[in-house]
Write a protein that holds these residues in place. Sequence first.
Motif, PDB file in Angstrom:
ATOM      1  N   GLU A  32       3.502  -2.101  -1.868  1.00  0.00           N
ATOM      2  CA  GLU A  32       4.811  -3.149  -2.106  1.00  0.00           C
ATOM      3  C   GLU A  32       4.618  -4.551  -1.506  1.00  0.00           C
ATOM      4  O   GLU A  32       5.830  -4.712  -2.577  1.00  0.00           O
ATOM      5  CB  GLU A  32       5.833  -2.349  -0.758  1.00  0.00           C
ATOM      6  N   TRP A  33       4.336  -4.976  -0.636  1.00  0.00           N
ATOM      7  CA  TRP A  33       4.492  -7.102  -0.837  1.00  0.00           C
ATOM      8  C   TRP A  33       3.843  -7.241  -2.517  1.00  0.00           C
ATOM      9  O   TRP A  33       4.107  -8.222  -2.677  1.00  0.00           O
ATOM     10  CB  TRP A  33       3.728  -7.466  -0.172  1.00  0.00           C
ATOM     11  N   ASN A  34       2.873  -6.096  -3.085  1.00  0.00           N
ATOM     12  CA  ASN A  34       2.037  -7.098  -3.786  1.00  0.00           C
ATOM     13  C   ASN A  34       2.945  -6.992  -5.456  1.00  0.00           C
ATOM     14  O   ASN A  34       2.888  -7.211  -6.070  1.00  0.00           O
ATOM     15  CB  ASN A  34       1.413  -6.515  -4.168  1.00  0.00           C
ATOM     16  N   GLN A  35       4.224  -6.352  -5.153  1.00  0.00           N
ATOM     17  CA  GLN A  35       5.391  -6.404  -6.156  1.00  0.00           C
ATOM     18  C   GLN A  35       5.779  -7.795  -6.155  1.00  0.00           C
ATOM     19  O   GLN A  35       6.843  -8.127  -7.505  1.00  0.00           O
ATOM     20  CB  GLN A  35       6.285  -4.979  -5.883  1.00  0.00           C
ATOM     21  N   GLY A  36       6.338  -8.515  -4.820  1.00  0.00           N
ATOM     22  CA  GLY A  36       6.937  -9.263  -4.461  1.00  0.00           C
ATOM     23  C   GLY A  36       6.270 -10.960  -4.917  1.00  0.00           C
ATOM     24  O   GLY A  36       5.191 -11.268  -5.109  1.00  0.00           O
ATOM     25  N   ASP A  37       6.726 -11.841  -4.024  1.00  0.00           N
ATOM     26  CA  ASP A  37       6.251 -13.533  -3.870  1.00  0.00           C
ATOM     27  C   ASP A  37       4.988 -13.155  -4.102  1.00  0.00           C
ATOM     28  O   ASP A  37       3.560 -14.225  -3.918  1.00  0.00           O
ATOM     29  CB  ASP A  37       7.037 -13.714  -3.431  1.00  0.00           C
ATOM     30  N   LEU A  38       4.547 -12.312  -2.746  1.00  0.00           N
ATOM     31  CA  LEU A  38       2.572 -11.863  -2.393  1.00  0.00           C
ATOM     32  C   LEU A  38       1.902 -11.773  -3.045  1.00  0.00           C
ATOM     33  O   LEU A  38       0.892 -11.249  -3.448  1.00  0.00           O
ATOM     34  CB  LEU A  38       2.700 -11.180  -1.111  1.00  0.00           C
ATOM     35  N   ASP A  39       2.539 -11.627  -4.622  1.00  0.00           N
ATOM     36  CA  ASP A  39       2.031 -10.637  -5.777  1.00  0.00           C
ATOM     37  C   ASP A  39       0.430 -11.074  -6.055  1.00  0.00           C
ATOM     38  O   ASP A  39       0.665 -12.573  -6.226  1.00  0.00           O
ATOM     39  CB  ASP A  39       2.392 -10.855  -6.795  1.00  0.00           C
ATOM     40  N   SER A  40      -0.733 -11.061  -5.679  1.00  0.00           N
ATOM     41  CA  SER A  40      -2.394 -12.029  -5.728  1.00  0.00           C
ATOM     42  C   SER A  40      -3.434 -10.327  -5.262  1.00  0.00           C
ATOM     43  O   SER A  40      -3.241  -9.212  -5.449  1.00  0.00           O
ATOM     44  CB  SER A  40      -2.465 -12.383  -4.781  1.00  0.00           C
ATOM     45  N   TYR A  41      -4.145 -10.878  -6.107  1.00  0.00           N
ATOM     46  CA  TYR A  41      -5.210 -10.089  -5.707  1.00  0.00           C
ATOM     47  C   TYR A  41      -5.942  -9.921  -4.807  1.00  0.00           C
ATOM     48  O   TYR A  41      -6.067  -8.321  -3.902  1.00  0.00           O
ATOM     49  CB  TYR A  41      -6.406 -10.715  -6.415  1.00  0.00           C
ATOM     50  N   LEU A  42      -6.129 -10.594  -3.604  1.00  0.00           N
ATOM     51  CA  LEU A  42      -6.636  -9.992  -2.477  1.00  0.00           C
ATOM     52  C   LEU A  42      -5.500  -9.355  -1.633  1.00  0.00           C
ATOM     53  O   LEU A  42      -5.931  -8.239  -0.801  1.00  0.00           O
ATOM     54  CB  LEU A  42      -6.820 -11.565  -1.576  1.00  0.00           C
ATOM     55  N   ILE A  43      -4.216  -9.215  -1.552  1.00  0.00           N
ATOM     56  CA  ILE A  43      -3.242  -8.101  -0.868  1.00  0.00           C
ATOM     57  C   ILE A  43      -3.215  -6.868  -2.342  1.00  0.00           C
ATOM     58  O   ILE A  43      -3.417  -6.163  -1.194  1.00  0.00           O
ATOM     59  CB  ILE A  43      -1.707  -8.962  -1.504  1.00  0.00           C
ATOM     60  N   GLN A  44      -3.777  -6.794  -3.156  1.00  0.00           N
ATOM     61  CA  GLN A  44      -3.945  -5.831  -3.790  1.00  0.00           C
ATOM     62  C   GLN A  44      -5.269  -4.953  -3.042  1.00  0.00           C
ATOM     63  O   GLN A  44      -5.072  -4.109  -2.935  1.00  0.00           O
ATOM     64  CB  GLN A  44      -4.147  -6.270  -5.425  1.00  0.00           C
ATOM     65  N   ILE A  45      -6.069  -5.964  -3.735  1.00  0.00           N
ATOM     66  CA  ILE A  45      -7.365  -5.168  -2.567  1.00  0.00           C
ATOM     67  C   ILE A  45      -7.569  -4.983  -1.399  1.00  0.00           C
ATOM     68  O   ILE A  45      -7.705  -4.004  -0.583  1.00  0.00           O
ATOM     69  CB  ILE A  45      -9.033  -6.070  -2.655  1.00  0.00           C
ATOM     70  N   THR A  46      -6.594  -5.389  -0.707  1.00  0.00           N
ATOM     71  CA  THR A  46      -5.983  -4.973   1.070  1.00  0.00           C
ATOM     72  C   THR A  46      -5.389  -3.626   1.346  1.00  0.00           C
ATOM     73  O   THR A  46      -6.132  -2.696   1.825  1.00  0.00           O
ATOM     74  CB  THR A  46      -5.276  -5.795   1.299  1.00  0.00           C
ATOM     75  N   ALA A  47      -4.809  -3.309   0.133  1.00  0.00           N
ATOM     76  CA  ALA A  47      -4.054  -2.092   0.226  1.00  0.00           C
ATOM     77  C   ALA A  47      -5.353  -1.204  -0.261  1.00  0.00           C
ATOM     78  O   ALA A  47      -5.469   0.177   0.400  1.00  0.00           O
ATOM     79  CB  ALA A  47      -2.776  -2.079  -0.510  1.00  0.00           C
ATOM     80  N   GLU A  48      -6.351  -1.151  -1.011  1.00  0.00           N
ATOM     81  CA  GLU A  48      -7.120   0.002  -1.324  1.00  0.00           C
ATOM     82  C   GLU A  48      -8.019  -0.053  -0.333  1.00  0.00           C
ATOM     83  O   GLU A  48      -8.396   0.436   0.131  1.00  0.00           O
ATOM     84  CB  GLU A  48      -7.816  -0.837  -2.339  1.00  0.00           C
ATOM     85  N   VAL A  49      -8.706  -1.551   0.076  1.00  0.00           N
ATOM     86  CA  VAL A  49      -9.681  -1.328   1.410  1.00  0.00           C
ATOM     87  C   VAL A  49      -9.212  -0.287   3.098  1.00  0.00           C
ATOM     88  O   VAL A  49     -10.041   0.225   3.320  1.00  0.00           O
ATOM     89  CB  VAL A  49      -9.740  -2.775   1.958  1.00  0.00           C
ATOM     90  N   LEU A  50      -7.335  -0.896   2.748  1.00  0.00           N
ATOM     91  CA  LEU A  50      -7.299   0.755   3.973  1.00  0.00           C
ATOM     92  C   LEU A  50      -6.836   1.324   3.527  1.00  0.00           C
ATOM     93  O   LEU A  50      -6.489   2.043   4.757  1.00  0.00           O
ATOM     94  CB  LEU A  50      -5.858  -0.717   4.128  1.00  0.00           C
ATOM     95  N   ALA A  51      -6.448   2.191   2.661  1.00  0.00           N
ATOM     96  CA  ALA A  51      -6.643   3.192   2.431  1.00  0.00           C
ATOM     97  C   ALA A  51      -7.722   3.885   2.121  1.00  0.00           C
ATOM     98  O   ALA A  51      -7.914   5.651   2.260  1.00  0.00           O
ATOM     99  CB  ALA A  51      -5.820   3.303   1.136  1.00  0.00           C
ATOM    100  N   LYS A  52      -8.341   3.046   2.544  1.00  0.00           N
ATOM    101  CA  LYS A  52      -9.745   4.039   1.891  1.00  0.00           C
ATOM    102  C   LYS A  52     -10.732   4.360   3.416  1.00  0.00           C
ATOM    103  O   LYS A  52     -10.762   4.271   4.758  1.00  0.00           O
ATOM    104  CB  LYS A  52     -11.547   3.044   1.403  1.00  0.00           C
TER     105      LYS A  52
END
Length: 475
Positions: free
Chosen positions: A221-241
């Motif tokens: 969700e954060w990746n949809q806002g001001d924090l939108d970035s590659y590292l936030i995106q892959i954090t979501a992926e790492v945490l979901a794994k």
Amino acid sequence: MTRAALGVFGLGVMGQNLARNVASRGIPVAVYNRTRARTDRMMSEHGGEGDLRPAYDVASFVAALERPRRVLIMVQAGEPVDQAIAALRPHLEAGDVVVDGGNSNFHDTRRRATALEAAGLGFLGTGISGGEEGALRGPSLMPGGTRAAYHHLEPIFTAIAARAEGAPCCAYMGSDGAGHYVKMVHNGIEYADIQLIAEAYDVLREVAGLGPEEQAAVFREWNQGDLDSYLIQITAEVLAKRDPETGLPLVDVILDEAEQKGTGRWTSQDALDLGVPATTITEAVFARFLSAQRDRRRAAARVLGTSRVAAGDRAGLVDAVRDALYASKVVAYAQGFEQMAAASARYGWELNLGTIAAVWRAGCIIRARFLDRIRQAFDRQPDLQSLLLASPFRDAVEQAQDAWRRVVRTAVELGVPVPAFSSALAYFDGYRRERGPACLVQGLRDYFGAHTFHRVDRPGTFHVRWAEDGDQVEV
Ligand code: 6PG
């Protein structure tokens, strides 16, 4: 047969992927590796992807290139780069250009540029970011060296670079070590970004009690806002794994010891040399050191007790962590850009900070939506002293302040370490302070070492014989 436009020396994953990227644009590429097996493997796996031409000794590798030659060295930073240059040199001629695309120390790059340019060769110390995937599909490129050498490589670099709003993420950075310096600071900022994300994860886990999968949704969700970035995106992926072996969240199975190859440490070392307070990057480097002392931490936990988190005030904590993360990130970038401005003045590079932000918009590891705002801020005001003073960031930090303080306060109260969040906040508070406590530092220095001080009310340099209750003397 026409000769190859580029030679890639060193076929590790980055070298291979860059060569494949270039070849995929219809540009013939000669490839060479010290050990033949790797070249053969690359050719058998990827030889059909484009015009890749293997060479098995340095002489025929160089002979396969059109003149003036372009050679991209992709070997481990340090001694191997000098060895590669030494192997190539007898075969090169004036006007040929050697590119070092590794994460080399900029001091080494300056030394190599001086030596090669004196021999009539071009040398481009080029920062390349984006990891394996970026190398293959479009990295962010930060070349430094002579303009003539850059122009010789420009068509290839701009063809393979990532694109942001149609523009290639590649631009000439400045002379000698400028490109590797900018890449070094990119990595320093990458350390800060990653540490801040890790602290956000820690607070959400320890204080808000959110497990990895719940957090993955938060980061998404954060990746949809001001924090939108590659590292936030892959954090979501790492945490979901999930760990395929145990079925547990994989992050819970990964050893909590952060490793590093050196670029973050170099950023901090040079910040110290330049006198730039790059506190957030440096806290991130120190946090990795502390994480690596696992045996000591385990022993200390038994003696000192680990922090036991009592239920904190959790309402709204997730949003507060998001705001604290964004504000701290602004500080980290403000410090990184200030460091590049100071380095530019010290090393004579004329770095263009707006261009650097533009080149970082896509392809690199720290790519983020807000880099476009950073570019605009420096384009509007090239001599901007700090990003904290530019309106979108000033306003964002102002709005985030209460949440930022709450997150740091809560973490401190509950014993959850947040060194990067709190040092970023301390920097912000120190930076906007008209008068701080360094007056006492000066008084103490003058007391024990006669180091002198200046006064607020008139110019001059003064010393007091403090212990003897002596007079003040102007020195
Ligand atoms: C990049 C990365 C790349 C590498 C880092 C990792 O921009 O593509 O920054 O250069 O992944 O060097 O650095 P550490 O191993 O020090 O974390």
